[in-house]
Every structure is written in structure tokens, then in C-alpha cells.
Enzyme design. Sequence first.
Site, mmCIF file in Angstrom:
data_model
loop_
_atom_site.group_PDB
_atom_site.id
_atom_site.type_symbol
_atom_site.label_atom_id
_atom_site.label_comp_id
_atom_site.label_asym_id
_atom_site.label_seq_id
_atom_site.Cartn_x
_atom_site.Cartn_y
_atom_site.Cartn_z
ATOM 1 N N SER A 113 0.352 -0.970 0.013
ATOM 2 C CA SER A 113 0.190 -0.235 -0.346
ATOM 3 C C SER A 113 1.114 1.581 -0.017
ATOM 4 C CB SER A 113 -1.657 -0.395 1.151
ATOM 5 O OG SER A 113 -2.367 1.086 1.014
ATOM 6 N N GLU A 205 -2.558 -2.754 -7.371
ATOM 7 C CA GLU A 205 -3.768 -2.973 -6.188
ATOM 8 C C GLU A 205 -3.611 -1.745 -5.965
ATOM 9 O OE1 GLU A 205 -4.433 -3.285 -3.093
ATOM 10 O OE2 GLU A 205 -2.282 -1.844 -2.642
ATOM 11 N N HIS A 273 -5.731 -5.830 -0.701
ATOM 12 C CA HIS A 273 -6.538 -5.067 0.284
ATOM 13 C C HIS A 273 -7.248 -6.167 0.864
ATOM 14 C CE1 HIS A 273 -4.169 -1.140 0.168
ATOM 15 N NE2 HIS A 273 -4.665 -1.364 1.245
#
Length: 301
Positions: A113, A205, A273
Site C-alpha cells: 500500500s 492493487e 487489501h
Amino acid sequence: MQPVEFPPIISRSQKICAIAPSGALREWERFEQGVKVWRDRGYELTIPDRLSQSWGYLAGTDEHRCQQFVEAWNDPECVAIACARGGYGSMRLLEKLTWQELSDRPKWLIGFSDITALLWAIAKHKGMGGLHAPVLTTLGNEPARSQQQLFDLLEGKIDAITLTGEGLITGKVTGILLPGNLTLATNIINTNNCPDLENVILAIEDVAEAPYRVDRMLTHWRWTGHLRKLKGIAIGRFSQAEVSTPSLTMEEVWRDRLSDLGIPIVMNLPFGHDGENAPLPVGCIAELDGDNGTLSYRVNN
């Protein structure tokens, strides 16, 4: 992008340093669960005294977070750095870091992330590979398979990993794996912290990004010309994707913005996630197979 140098394999009882280079740490129960996973495995995971500091949405000032990272990286006993959480803030450290002050000894940096900024910059400036993998606040909720993949990879107990998704555009290619969060990656391209994207299989992602916002980011990538450099694209989980009415689906966005590139694309791979988050080494050799919907890779330590 050229293959990077990976750290040596690690073993139980060695020292792991926890750091918080991004958002303020608030999920303490989940953090402790992640710490327990490492310690139950036999590792000496150390937590700095001021990990709980906060400055607004950040885990302390830039200077504090940067010092935490540099001290962990330069600690000769520490073999890996486990990031506490994502959020926002690691890209701010790139304004503070002097790359010459970091040891040239490769060390595992583990996170995903927001940690994308550090993973990509280390690959660019130090030529070293990190691991796009669960942070401490998500590790405890990972299924047994991805936890095992993480430690097997770090401990040199696995030769290769193959992830299975769904082929979107056919073809098979070999390239250098560069995983990251799409929002962070979009803000890194066209800066001096972005690795060379030639010969890259981009693995992306994201979370809480509606299809129209993903469309906007991919359109920006198209304008920069960087998509034309890629060998292939591996798409992980885009969770909590708010959908307005009317809306294109996420798959329709992928097809519309990417299908004319003429490169293999695989979607719905198990990383990102809110679900299984398989470890992806930054800078390893990988094969993307759009015919069979797979991403395969290995780390040669």
C-alpha cells in the site's frame, strides 16, 4: 529495469525491526496480532519506543519517521524491516533521505500500500529488492497460505510461487516484477524515485477507488507513455470500490484503458487489501501468462 540484488535468506531467532513510516498507528489490537505472528515464528521483533507517536494523520514528524527507517536499515543485527501499517506518508520521507547514508547491505523491507514509495525508491536508488507483502496490522488476518508463503520466501524454503487469477488479455511474457499500489505508483511516475519501467511486469492493487478514479489514473499513465514500456500487467484486488450509478465495472475499465497495449494482462490475482495478500518480491524475474491466468516468480538469493 534490471533485476535487483536481494537480501540473504533469514532464519528464526534473528532480529526484525518494526517501524511506522506512514500513517499514525491506531489499530493496536491488529498490530499486536501481527507482532505475535513474527514472534511465534521465533523471531526477535523489536518495537521502537516512539512507535505510537502521531502528528495528525502521520506516525510522527517526517524527521522522526525518517530516523526510525534509517536506524533500522543501518542496524547490523536487523535482517528485515516490518512496516506497521500503510495509510499515507512514506513518500514524504523521500524528500528527507540521503541515499548515501543507508548501508549498502541488502535488507528486507516488508510492506505494501503506502509502503510502495519506499519499495520503489530503494529499487531505483539502491538496486535492492524488497517485499510487497502484509504489514503488521494486516498480517494476523492473513490466511495460513499467504502467511506460509511469506515466511517460506524469506527463509529460502520455496523455489517459486505461482498465483492464479483470470486472464484478461492473452499472451505469455517474462519480465521484472514491480508490484505496488496504483495510487502511489501514479504519483511516483515521472519523478526521480520511479524505477525504469522498461521490461517490467507491473503488478497493481488498490482500495476504496471507484472505477472512474481508476480510469483517471490509467488515463494519466497513457498520457505519460509509461504503459507502452511494460511487458505485462498483473492486477490484484481493488477492494471497497465504490460504484456510482451509472458506472463502468472495473473489468470494463481494464479492457477499455489497457486492451490496446497488446500485452498480456491477468486480473483477480490474490494480492492487495481486504483479503489474501501474497508476497511479491520487488525486482525479481517473473512470468505472466494471460492464457492460463497465472503470475509466477522466484527469488534467487
